[in-house]
Design an enzyme around this catalytic site. Structure first.
Site, PDB file in Angstrom:
ATOM      1  N   SER A 100     -14.882  38.474  62.093  1.00 29.50           N
ATOM      2  CA  SER A 100     -16.192  38.961  61.680  1.00 29.50           C
ATOM      3  C   SER A 100     -16.026  39.744  60.388  1.00 29.50           C
ATOM      4  O   SER A 100     -15.025  40.431  60.197  1.00 29.50           O
ATOM      5  CB  SER A 100     -16.757  39.861  62.778  1.00 29.50           C
ATOM      6  OG  SER A 100     -17.656  40.801  62.226  1.00 29.50           O
ATOM      7  N   LYS A 116     -13.038  41.598  66.056  1.00 33.24           N
ATOM      8  CA  LYS A 116     -13.570  40.342  66.567  1.00 33.24           C
ATOM      9  C   LYS A 116     -12.681  39.144  66.303  1.00 33.24           C
ATOM     10  O   LYS A 116     -12.066  39.000  65.258  1.00 33.24           O
ATOM     11  CB  LYS A 116     -14.927  40.064  65.914  1.00 33.24           C
ATOM     12  CG  LYS A 116     -16.002  41.016  66.368  1.00 33.24           C
ATOM     13  CD  LYS A 116     -16.582  40.603  67.692  1.00 33.24           C
ATOM     14  CE  LYS A 116     -17.593  39.499  67.466  1.00 33.24           C
ATOM     15  NZ  LYS A 116     -18.173  39.036  68.704  1.00 33.24           N
ATOM     16  N   GLU A 153     -18.096  26.688  68.958  1.00 33.41           N
ATOM     17  CA  GLU A 153     -19.548  26.859  68.787  1.00 33.41           C
ATOM     18  C   GLU A 153     -20.131  25.786  67.878  1.00 33.41           C
ATOM     19  O   GLU A 153     -21.230  25.268  68.108  1.00 33.41           O
ATOM     20  CB  GLU A 153     -19.850  28.248  68.217  1.00 33.41           C
ATOM     21  CG  GLU A 153     -19.570  29.351  69.222  1.00 33.41           C
ATOM     22  CD  GLU A 153     -19.657  30.731  68.580  1.00 33.41           C
ATOM     23  OE1 GLU A 153     -20.434  31.553  69.059  1.00 33.41           O
ATOM     24  OE2 GLU A 153     -18.933  30.984  67.601  1.00 33.41           O
ATOM     25  N   HIS A 162     -23.254  25.674  89.421  1.00 33.65           N
ATOM     26  CA  HIS A 162     -24.210  26.702  88.977  1.00 33.65           C
ATOM     27  C   HIS A 162     -23.500  27.882  88.319  1.00 33.65           C
ATOM     28  O   HIS A 162     -23.999  29.010  88.351  1.00 33.65           O
ATOM     29  CB  HIS A 162     -25.055  27.231  90.139  1.00 33.65           C
ATOM     30  CG  HIS A 162     -25.633  26.176  91.015  1.00 33.65           C
ATOM     31  ND1 HIS A 162     -26.893  25.644  90.828  1.00 33.65           N
ATOM     32  CD2 HIS A 162     -25.093  25.517  92.071  1.00 33.65           C
ATOM     33  CE1 HIS A 162     -27.119  24.718  91.753  1.00 33.65           C
ATOM     34  NE2 HIS A 162     -26.043  24.614  92.513  1.00 33.65           N
ATOM     35  N   ASN A 213     -30.876  -8.439  51.963  1.00 32.76           N
ATOM     36  CA  ASN A 213     -31.201  -8.176  53.372  1.00 32.76           C
ATOM     37  C   ASN A 213     -30.063  -8.569  54.308  1.00 32.76           C
ATOM     38  O   ASN A 213     -29.721  -7.827  55.221  1.00 32.76           O
ATOM     39  CB  ASN A 213     -32.495  -8.890  53.765  1.00 32.76           C
ATOM     40  CG  ASN A 213     -33.675  -8.384  52.960  1.00 32.76           C
ATOM     41  OD1 ASN A 213     -33.552  -7.405  52.225  1.00 32.76           O
ATOM     42  ND2 ASN A 213     -34.820  -9.039  53.090  1.00 32.76           N
ATOM     43  N   LYS A 246     -29.138   4.533  57.037  1.00 31.37           N
ATOM     44  CA  LYS A 246     -27.762   4.909  56.686  1.00 31.37           C
ATOM     45  C   LYS A 246     -27.491   6.395  56.824  1.00 31.37           C
ATOM     46  O   LYS A 246     -26.429   6.798  57.291  1.00 31.37           O
ATOM     47  CB  LYS A 246     -27.471   4.478  55.252  1.00 31.37           C
ATOM     48  CG  LYS A 246     -27.379   2.988  55.139  1.00 31.37           C
ATOM     49  CD  LYS A 246     -27.590   2.523  53.723  1.00 31.37           C
ATOM     50  CE  LYS A 246     -28.163   1.139  53.713  1.00 31.37           C
ATOM     51  NZ  LYS A 246     -29.522   1.067  54.292  1.00 31.37           N
TER      52      LYS A 246
HETATM   53  N1  ARG Z   1     -30.896  -0.664  49.638  1.00 34.73           N
HETATM   54  C1  ARG Z   1     -31.516  -1.554  50.548  1.00 34.73           C
HETATM   55  C2  ARG Z   1     -31.335  -1.039  51.986  1.00 34.73           C
HETATM   56  O1  ARG Z   1     -30.445  -0.305  52.185  1.00 34.73           O
HETATM   57  C3  ARG Z   1     -30.899  -2.922  50.443  1.00 34.73           C
HETATM   58  C4  ARG Z   1     -31.797  -4.001  50.895  1.00 34.73           C
HETATM   59  C5  ARG Z   1     -32.979  -4.079  49.992  1.00 34.73           C
HETATM   60  N2  ARG Z   1     -33.777  -5.229  50.251  1.00 34.73           N
HETATM   61  C6  ARG Z   1     -34.967  -5.379  49.691  1.00 34.73           C
HETATM   62  N3  ARG Z   1     -35.618  -6.442  50.041  1.00 34.73           N
HETATM   63  N4  ARG Z   1     -35.495  -4.485  48.894  1.00 34.73           N
HETATM   64  O2  ARG Z   1     -32.074  -1.380  52.881  1.00 34.73           O
END
Ligand code: ARG
Length: 469
Positions: A286, A292, A299, A165, A119, A334
């Protein structure tokens, strides 16, 4: 670890109390290795600093620490060369690396997780990642601002129609236009530097949520990792992802700013406008229509803004309603972070090059300016100079504009007699004094478009960019 103790059928690093192996579908559902491997460098950096601290406080012998450091060095090489055995069964990047360390150096590896939890480990890795990415963004945005300033200088005396505008409003100097874009990205750069400031605290030592009974030294690890300090409460630290939301907020605003510029130049590159010439290497064709040339880069910059905003919504939705402290939901942070970081990095980088290498098309811009009524506000302000209240002046000029339109004349070609129909204040040969250049030059108050005022602002911005972050 069944091989060593014969008592752990689950093969997991955390499997001591488990009586059976994990279901395969559960394994696939809970793994994060497929995306968190992106964090490997930070994970090893954090673990090496942690090992050094454990040695300093006597929980690792010098020999054990040496073996651990050598093991990590080998793992780094293995990952760089593509030889590292990534294994989904070990769930995430943290446990893959720890497991590999054990395979490489044996027993001392079993001490690396002393006084640490995944953690605080993952919170650390993410902060290191965000720090790198936010610094990189600040630097890329600095480049974009510098390019916009260069364009401002190159187009200093060019006149552009200014829009509100999307209707022509008042004339602008070219430098005023480019500096306006620079200002946005200058603020974005500061936002990323603020992200750095707030992310710059080491959470290591928070443990799973309540620290550790072992005599750790949080400050020395933080220093070794380049942090300015440590976080103040472990329970908060293992659940805090504010720095990711901050990073994404800054990313969303950059994307919004990029999308506005992209949209403007998509329009400006059409046959109808033709104000900007973008080199062929930034355009695509295109498959069906041979004539084109499409502004796909612009874009896509515009389109990717939706993705970045989606990532931001994703992260704050993930965080909403989570009880203290770490919850597995957080693993999903992530994907949003990595996706947004890479998207804005690419977009800023490519827009910087595209702007640097494109040019404004003098002739088309001149055509668009001709016969326009961009000087109407100047006329009303002249009446104000001669004592006419602004509202009344506005109405008089409005009637003059309508009159010019009906009689097919431009404002600058109205005769004294024409003007005299609407107000006794106009001096002799007044219409001839109206020019775009004159209009811009007279707007020379602070923040105005007069080129010499814009020059001052360019110097201020350059000064700001030159200052150490
Ligand atoms: N892969 C987990 C995450 O990205 C790591 C931490 C996991 N902790 C746990 N108590 N299972 O959050």
């Amino acid at each position: 670890m069944s091989k060593e103790t014969g008592k752990n059928p689950s093969r997991k690093l955390w499997g001591g109390r488990f009586s059976e192996t994990t279901d395969r579908e559960v394994e696939r559902f809970t793994e994060s290795l497929s995306f968190d491997r992106e964090l490997w460098r930070y994970d090893i950096r954090g673990s090496r600093a942690h090992a050094a601290m454990l040695a300093r406080i006597g929980l690792l012998s010098p020999e054990e620490e040496k073996l651990i450091q050598e093991g990590f060095a080998r793992i780094e090489k293995e990952i760089e060369s593509g030889e590292f055995p990534f294994r989904e069964e070990f769930e995430d990047i943290h446990m893959n690396i720890e497991r590999r360390l054990y395979e490489l150096i044996g027993t001392p590896a079993q001490k690396i997780h002393t006084a640490r939890s995944r953690n605080d480990q993952v919170a650390l890795d993410l902060r290191l990642y965000v720090l790198d990415r936010a610094r990189e963004m600040a630097s890329l945005l600095g480049d974009l601002v510098r390019v916009a300033l260069r364009k401002a200088r190159e187009n200093r005396n060019r006149i552009l129609p200014g829009y509100t505008h999307l209707q022509q409003a008042q004339p602008l100097s070219g430098s005023y236009y480019f500096v306006a874009h620079a200002e946005r990205f200058l603020r974005d750069r500061l936002r990323f530097l603020d992200v750095v400031r707030r992310t710059d605290r080491s959470p290591l030592g928070s443990g799973a949520l309540a620290g550790t009974t072992l005599p750790i030294d949080r400050i020395s690890v933080a220093q070794e990792l380049g942090f300015s300090g440590i976080t103040g409460n472990g329970l908060d630290s293992v659940s805090d992802r504010d720095f990711i939301a901050d990073f994404l907020h800054a990313s969303v605003l950059v994307s919004v700013h990029l999308s506005g510029w992209a949209e403007e130049w998509i329009l400006w590159s059409t046959r109808e406008f033709g104000f900007v010439r973008i080199p062929d290497r930034y355009m695509t064709g295109s498959s069906m229509m041979p004539q084109k040339k499409n502004p796909d880069v612009l874009e896509l910059i515009r389109g990717k803004t939706g993705r970045v905003l989606g990532d931001y919504v994703g992260i704050v939705t993930l965080l909403k309603g989570l009880p203290m402290s770490y919850n597995r939901d957080l693993q999903e942070d992530k994907k949003h972070l990595f996706d947004a970081a890479e998207t804005v990095r690419q977009s800023v980088s490519i827009l910087t090059r595209l702007v640097a290498e494109s040019s404004l098309v003098e002739e088309r811009i001149r055509q668009a300016l001709s016969g326009s009524e961009l000087l109407a506000t100047d006329m009303a302000e002249d009446l104000v100079r001669w004592g006419v209240p602004f509202r009344e002046a506005h109405s008089i000029i409005g009637r003059i504009v309508a009159y010019a339109e009906q009689s097919g004349k431009s404002l600058a070609s109205l005769s004294d007699q024409d003007l005299g129909l609407f107000s006794p204040h106009f001096p002799k040969d007044y219409a001839g004094t109206l020019t775009m250049e004159g209009s811009i030059a007279r707007r020379n108050h602070a923040g105005g478009p007069a080129p010499e005022r814009v020059d001052e602002r360019i110097l201020e911005i350059e000064h700001e960019l030159g200052l150490p972050d």
